[in-house]
Write an enzyme that holds these catalytic residues in place. Structure first.
Site, PDB file in Angstrom:
ATOM      1  N   SER A  39       0.824  -1.209   0.000  1.00  0.00           N
ATOM      2  CA  SER A  39       0.000   0.000   0.000  1.00  0.00           C
ATOM      3  C   SER A  39       0.862   1.265   0.000  1.00  0.00           C
ATOM      4  CB  SER A  39      -0.955  -0.048   1.203  1.00  0.00           C
ATOM      5  OG  SER A  39      -1.930   0.973   1.120  1.00  0.00           O
TER       6      SER A  39
ATOM      7  N   ASP B 200     -10.236  -4.243  -4.196  1.00  0.00           N
ATOM      8  CA  ASP B 200      -9.544  -3.340  -3.262  1.00  0.00           C
ATOM      9  C   ASP B 200     -10.252  -1.987  -3.277  1.00  0.00           C
ATOM     10  OD1 ASP B 200      -7.816  -1.681  -1.860  1.00  0.00           O
ATOM     11  OD2 ASP B 200      -6.006  -2.535  -2.744  1.00  0.00           O
TER      12      ASP B 200
ATOM     13  N   HIS C 231      -7.917  -5.391   0.151  1.00  0.00           N
ATOM     14  CA  HIS C 231      -6.697  -4.580   0.156  1.00  0.00           C
ATOM     15  C   HIS C 231      -5.477  -5.308   0.731  1.00  0.00           C
ATOM     16  CE1 HIS C 231      -4.214  -1.037   0.251  1.00  0.00           C
ATOM     17  NE2 HIS C 231      -4.099  -1.058   1.564  1.00  0.00           N
TER      18      HIS C 231
END
Length: 281
Positions: A113, A227, A257
């Site tokens: 991320s 996601d 995610h």
């Protein structure tokens, strides 16, 4: 989900400003064949990679994972990034620690991320230190309208500490036990990103957009199609614009995610292990 169920050592990097940056080191089950350094994202810290580390160490990878300043067990203002270059420098210090311990081993970086963004920035200056980069759920051009990002970048100069961006734990995993753990984890309790943090992530994205073609090291890019915290299209953009001859992208249908704490995480982990093993010979 448990964050203390795997043998590890907990250590600190001492910064020049007196702050301590926490990191974990999980030892390889036998003689290590490579190093994997992990960089977490928002609503996370190094403890969320316990299961990942267990899978890696079982196949003789030595694992290190950082808690960025202000997150997890590290010192610093909570969730605040004043300068993304300082975070990249901390990541480099951890890579140096790992490579000092194992100077002959190949080194791979895994960034999740926002940690994927910081890791990608790291590769711009330090890719000669790496043998490959695994980019998971890349937080490139996060799902906020351009005008909202512009407003937040402006606000960061006036109200840099105002907390403005909150990610939903429910968007990280389809595994309810993981969501329950996140909801009760004191290290991410009430996590909301300040305007300055959002600005720094946006500035990092702008730099990456300009310099991404200079990235030439082996890449594995993975993203879930469902996601809601980041855009799968950001991962596709990375794949399309990096100059690496050895690059692979995988999308996981229906995954959320946090791929390595989601349902069917074993599928993703097996792909990562296959990729690492093929490049650690």
């Amino acid at each position: 989900m448990h964050v203390n169920d795997q043998p590890q050592t907990a250590n600190f990097i001492a910064e020049d400003n007196g702050l301590n940056v926490f990191y974990r080191n999980w030892k390889s089950s036998s003689t290590p064949k490579a190093i994997v350094v992990i960089a977490h994202g928002f609503n996370s810290h190094s403890g969320y990679f316990q299961w990942t580390a267990q899978q890696l160490t079982a196949q003789n990878f030595e694992v290190y994972a950082i808690d960025f300043p202000g997150r997890g067990n590290s010192d610093g203002e909570r969730y605040y990034i004043a300068d993304y270059d300082a975070f990249v420098a901390d990541l480099d210090k951890l890579v140096d620690i790992a490579q000092t311990a194992y100077p002959t081993l190949p080194t791979f970086l895994l960034g999740h991320s926002a940690g994927g963004v910081l890791s990608a920035i790291y590769t711009l200056s330090y890719q000669q230190k790496l043998n490959g980069f695994i980019c998971e759920s890349f937080a490139f051009q996060v799902p906020a309208p351009d005008f909202a990002v512009a407003v937040l970048k402006g606000l960061s100069h006036i109200f840099p500490h105002a907390h403005v961006l909150k990610l939903k734990n429910e968007d990280f995993s389809r595994n309810q036990s993981v969501v329950d753990f996140m909801n009760n984890d004191p290290l991410i309790a009430h996590e909301v990103q300040p305007t300055k943090t959002v600005e720094q992530l946006a500035l990092a994205d702008e730099r990456l957009k300009a310099e991404m073609p200079t990235i030439k090291l082996p890449l594995l890019i993975v993203h879930g199609t469902q996601d809601k915290a980041t855009k799968p299209s950001g991962s596709q953009y990375f794949y399309d614009n990096a100059s690496s001859e050895d690059k692979t992208i995988k999308f996981y249908e229906g995954h959320y995610h946090d791929l390595l704490n989601d349902l069917d995480k074993e599928i993703v982990m097996n792909d990562i292990l296959d990729w690492l093993n093929n490049r650690s010979k």
